[in-house]
Structure formats: structure tokens, C-alpha cells
Motif scaffolding. Structure first.
Motif, mmCIF file in Angstrom:
data_model
loop_
_atom_site.group_PDB
_atom_site.id
_atom_site.type_symbol
_atom_site.label_atom_id
_atom_site.label_comp_id
_atom_site.label_asym_id
_atom_site.label_seq_id
_atom_site.Cartn_x
_atom_site.Cartn_y
_atom_site.Cartn_z
ATOM 1 N N ASN A 132 15.822 3.865 8.497
ATOM 2 C CA ASN A 132 15.063 2.662 8.245
ATOM 3 C C ASN A 132 14.340 3.288 7.380
ATOM 4 O O ASN A 132 13.480 3.518 7.815
ATOM 5 C CB ASN A 132 14.603 2.808 10.164
ATOM 6 C CG ASN A 132 13.822 0.940 9.945
ATOM 7 O OD1 ASN A 132 13.617 0.300 9.387
ATOM 8 N ND2 ASN A 132 12.780 0.750 10.953
ATOM 9 N N SER A 156 10.844 3.990 5.705
ATOM 10 C CA SER A 156 9.104 2.794 5.558
ATOM 11 C C SER A 156 9.052 3.323 3.878
ATOM 12 O O SER A 156 9.237 3.430 3.309
ATOM 13 C CB SER A 156 8.359 4.286 5.979
ATOM 14 O OG SER A 156 8.445 5.288 5.281
ATOM 15 N N ARG A 173 -4.220 2.589 4.877
ATOM 16 C CA ARG A 173 -2.742 2.676 3.858
ATOM 17 C C ARG A 173 -3.380 3.788 2.454
ATOM 18 O O ARG A 173 -3.987 3.298 1.848
ATOM 19 C CB ARG A 173 -2.523 1.058 3.426
ATOM 20 C CG ARG A 173 -1.746 1.688 2.490
ATOM 21 C CD ARG A 173 -0.077 2.146 3.555
ATOM 22 N NE ARG A 173 1.337 2.433 2.056
ATOM 23 C CZ ARG A 173 1.699 2.912 1.187
ATOM 24 N NH1 ARG A 173 1.193 4.226 1.431
ATOM 25 N NH2 ARG A 173 2.479 2.853 0.185
ATOM 26 N N SER A 185 4.227 0.366 6.941
ATOM 27 C CA SER A 185 3.960 1.534 6.982
ATOM 28 C C SER A 185 4.003 2.562 8.059
ATOM 29 O O SER A 185 3.603 2.196 8.802
ATOM 30 C CB SER A 185 1.840 1.611 6.803
ATOM 31 O OG SER A 185 1.768 3.311 6.054
ATOM 32 N N GLU A 186 4.529 3.912 8.191
ATOM 33 C CA GLU A 186 4.302 4.614 9.727
ATOM 34 C C GLU A 186 3.101 5.173 9.536
ATOM 35 O O GLU A 186 2.801 5.456 10.316
ATOM 36 C CB GLU A 186 5.466 6.268 8.741
ATOM 37 C CG GLU A 186 4.922 7.057 7.673
ATOM 38 C CD GLU A 186 6.154 7.729 7.435
ATOM 39 O OE1 GLU A 186 5.998 8.705 6.056
ATOM 40 O OE2 GLU A 186 7.326 7.207 7.640
ATOM 41 N N ARG A 187 1.944 5.177 8.688
ATOM 42 C CA ARG A 187 0.508 5.819 9.230
ATOM 43 C C ARG A 187 0.078 4.941 9.470
ATOM 44 O O ARG A 187 -1.673 5.120 9.619
ATOM 45 C CB ARG A 187 0.499 6.527 7.230
ATOM 46 C CG ARG A 187 1.205 7.344 7.124
ATOM 47 C CD ARG A 187 0.744 8.169 6.205
ATOM 48 N NE ARG A 187 2.301 8.965 5.411
ATOM 49 C CZ ARG A 187 2.002 8.781 4.087
ATOM 50 N NH1 ARG A 187 1.143 8.027 3.222
ATOM 51 N NH2 ARG A 187 3.185 9.456 3.485
ATOM 52 N N GLU A 201 6.532 4.404 2.011
ATOM 53 C CA GLU A 201 6.578 5.682 1.810
ATOM 54 C C GLU A 201 7.354 6.241 1.838
ATOM 55 O O GLU A 201 7.271 6.955 -0.425
ATOM 56 C CB GLU A 201 5.266 6.219 3.100
ATOM 57 C CG GLU A 201 3.862 6.412 2.884
ATOM 58 C CD GLU A 201 3.685 5.175 4.475
ATOM 59 O OE1 GLU A 201 2.889 5.127 4.901
ATOM 60 O OE2 GLU A 201 4.952 4.493 5.154
ATOM 61 N N THR A 202 8.415 6.129 1.804
ATOM 62 C CA THR A 202 10.145 7.150 1.997
ATOM 63 C C THR A 202 10.120 6.363 -0.009
ATOM 64 O O THR A 202 10.424 6.509 -0.579
ATOM 65 C CB THR A 202 10.457 6.791 2.452
ATOM 66 O OG1 THR A 202 10.297 7.622 3.348
ATOM 67 C CG2 THR A 202 11.831 7.513 2.210
#
Length: 183
Positions: A47, A49, A120, A88-90, A51-52
Motif C-alpha cells: 500500500n 504512500s 505536505r 500522504s503518510e505525513r 511519498e514512496t
């Protein structure tokens, strides 16, 4: 992630990695992700993100949308709340891909939905990327990390996407259209 099919991501990652002639380990190293993560993504698992996927697109030197866009029909309508959405994970930030860059053009179009809180902050994208943002609703600080600009509905900004940049919602349900231009 909703709507961004893992198989489309897996196929694109494999295709682009083979195109570059880079090993799985080298792409993972350049992207700053674990080799096992990249291996899982190429197998259609996980899964990822936003960012990845941005890090992988930068490492492979391809537009971000190339990794997430499934093949499009001849006429395409994306209703509000649909489309490949990446979270986003952040921060409370969602980028929904509306139109990927076709082979003959060099741009991607996104609908951004963001909430106040953690901004972000984006690492630099491929060299030559320029981002264009039109704020649709709400208020946000947008632009380069060191000098973001406050935008209101209807305001427009462009900035080099190959430098660190930010999007920080100042009001709930802030919405923007973002065009990523690959020059």
C-alpha cells in the motif's frame, strides 16, 4: 490508496526499471526505500504512500503519474470523489490524479484536497518540473519551503517542482488544482 490499482503500479515499476537497466537494489537505493518494499510493489502487493511513489518516480526519472495511471478509455469522466487517490503518510493531503501526461505531452493534472495540520512538504521531483497551482476553495500556504505564499480561492502560483516545496492547508477542506509540467 484508493483507485490507484496496484497491478498498474506493479506493471509500470517493472517496465520503467527494465527500461533504465537498473537493478531492483539500485532503484530502491536511489529512491531511499527498502528493496523489499520495491519488490513487493513490483509483485502487486503493498500500500504505497504518495511519498514512496514520488521517490520511485524521481529515481526512475519518470513523471509520477506514469506509475499510477491505469490505461484510460477514449472518453474519460472522473466524478468528484473518484479517480486514483494517493494519500500522504505525513499530512492530511490527498492527490487525485485527473489526467496523466500522454506520451506526446509533458504534464499531469491533480485535484488536491487538504486539511489544516501537518503540511505536505515535498522533496524535489525530476529536474525541470514546474508545478502550477490554482486554489479552488479554502486557504493555503503554497510554494517553495523557504518562502511559501498564502493563496485564496482563484489565486494561482507556479514554482520549480525540482526544489523542496510545500502545500499547507489553512482552512478545512481546502481544494486546489495542481498541474505538474515536465519541461
Amino acid at each position: 490508496m484508493t483507485g490507484a490499482p496496484l497491478q498498474a503500479i506493479a506493471t509500470a515499476l517493472q517496465r520503467e526499471r527494465k527500461r533504465t537497466g537498473l537493478s531492483l537494489a539500485e532503484v530502491a537505493r536511489r529512491a531511499g526505500v527498502a528493496k523489499s518494499t520495491l519488490s513487493q510493489l513490483e509483485a502487486g502487493n503493498g500500500n504505497p504512500s504518495v511519498e514512496t511513489l514520488w521517490a520511485l518516480s524521481t529515481a526512475l526519472e519518470v513523471p509520477f503519474a506514469l506509475l499510477v495511471q491505469p490505461p484510460a478509455p477514449r472518453v474519460q469522466v472522473i466524478r468528484s470523489g473518484e479517480g486514483p487517490a494517493l494519500f500522504s503518510e505525513r499530512s492530511d493531503y490527498v492527490a487525485t490524479l485527473l489526467s496523466a501526461c500522454p506520451t506526446y505531452a509533458r504534464r499531469d493534472l491533480y485535484l488536491i484536497t487538504a486539511q489544516p495540520g501537518e503540511p505536505r512538504n515535498s522533496d524535489p521531483h525530476m529536474s525541470g518540473v514546474v508545478e502550477h497551482v490554482v486554489l479552488v476553495s479554502g486557504r493555503a500556504l503554497v510554494g517553495l519551503i523557504e518562502d511559501p505564499v498564502e493563496l485564496g480561492p482563484g489565486d494561482y502560483i507556479n514554482y520549480p517542482g525540482d526544489l523542496r516545496h510545500t502545500f499547507s492547508a489553512l482552512e478545512p477542506n481546502t481544494v486546489a488544482a495542481l498541474l505538474s509540467e515536465h519541461v
